[in-house]
Design an enzyme around this catalytic site. Sequence first.
Site, PDB file in Angstrom:
ATOM      1  CB  SER A 155      -0.904   0.123   1.434  1.00 19.55           C
ATOM      2  OG  SER A 155      -1.471   1.262   1.466  1.00 19.55           O
ATOM      3  CE1 TYR A 168      -4.534  -1.944   5.051  1.00 24.18           C
ATOM      4  CE2 TYR A 168      -3.402   0.133   4.525  1.00 24.18           C
ATOM      5  CZ  TYR A 168      -4.118  -1.041   4.037  1.00 24.18           C
ATOM      6  OH  TYR A 168      -4.328  -1.210   2.941  1.00 24.18           O
TER       7      TYR A 168
END
Length: 278
Positions: A155, A168
């Site tokens: 990401s 995350y």
Amino acid sequence: MGRMDGKVALVTGAARGQGRAHAIRLAEEGAEVIAIDSCEQIDSVPYAMSKTGDLDETAKRIEELDRRVVAQQADVRDSAQLAAAVSEGLSQFEHIDVVCANAGIFSGGMAWELTDELWQDMIDVNLTGVWRTIKAVLPSMIEAGRGGSIIITSSTAGIRGFAGFSHYTSSKHAVIGLMRSLVNEVSQYKIRVNTVHPTSVDTNLLHNDMLYKLFRPDLETVTREDFAEAWNTMNALPIPWVEPVDISNAVLFLASDEARYVTGTQLRVDAGFCEKVG
């Protein structure tokens, strides 16, 4: 001739979203597909996760492309389930050439507010699940001697730090370390390993009430258009998010022989997010 003719690709999180897009895009270019998804809800995830019908739909769309598919319900947190899914895939296709370790979850909270469950579920799926997936497939890839490509979905949160979801961000940074180590372990077998770093993607992981309320606290009811207005400031290019196929095209490149000497890279598909100033 397709760019993936003769290759078999295993994709996790394949029931919908990015995973479905990756599976279909690879099939469009000739790959046979092993599509894996848990199709079960994780309590700490603040949006509805995929169901068995979603995985069935992925399989149907691949079959409509006249490609073979083995769709298996398996949780990336469970090595036995993954081993069974890989075994079934190998029984049908004999080899696996591409691993797309895509399955992932998202939730939010400041670091000091996260519960043990929120932290552990995130690490178990987004980091340990990636390792378990790769571990389940690598022995057969090495034994087959065909080389191959491993593509890990990271990401922009694997490149930059974000307030509000440190668990995350930690998981997406960590898979880069896993990728780097694997490069030094499996290059001798002509297996390549890379990470892909999407900006926000138009999937259920992005469009949920938690994020909507976080970014538009000024509104009691937040619409998709309201959210897009706030999110449009995130990328350098004037778009709020990219489409799943935009990531799939990057995955296809890394899976194909066009990237035969590309390994150890962090491929951004981020609309300039990581370079944006201010």
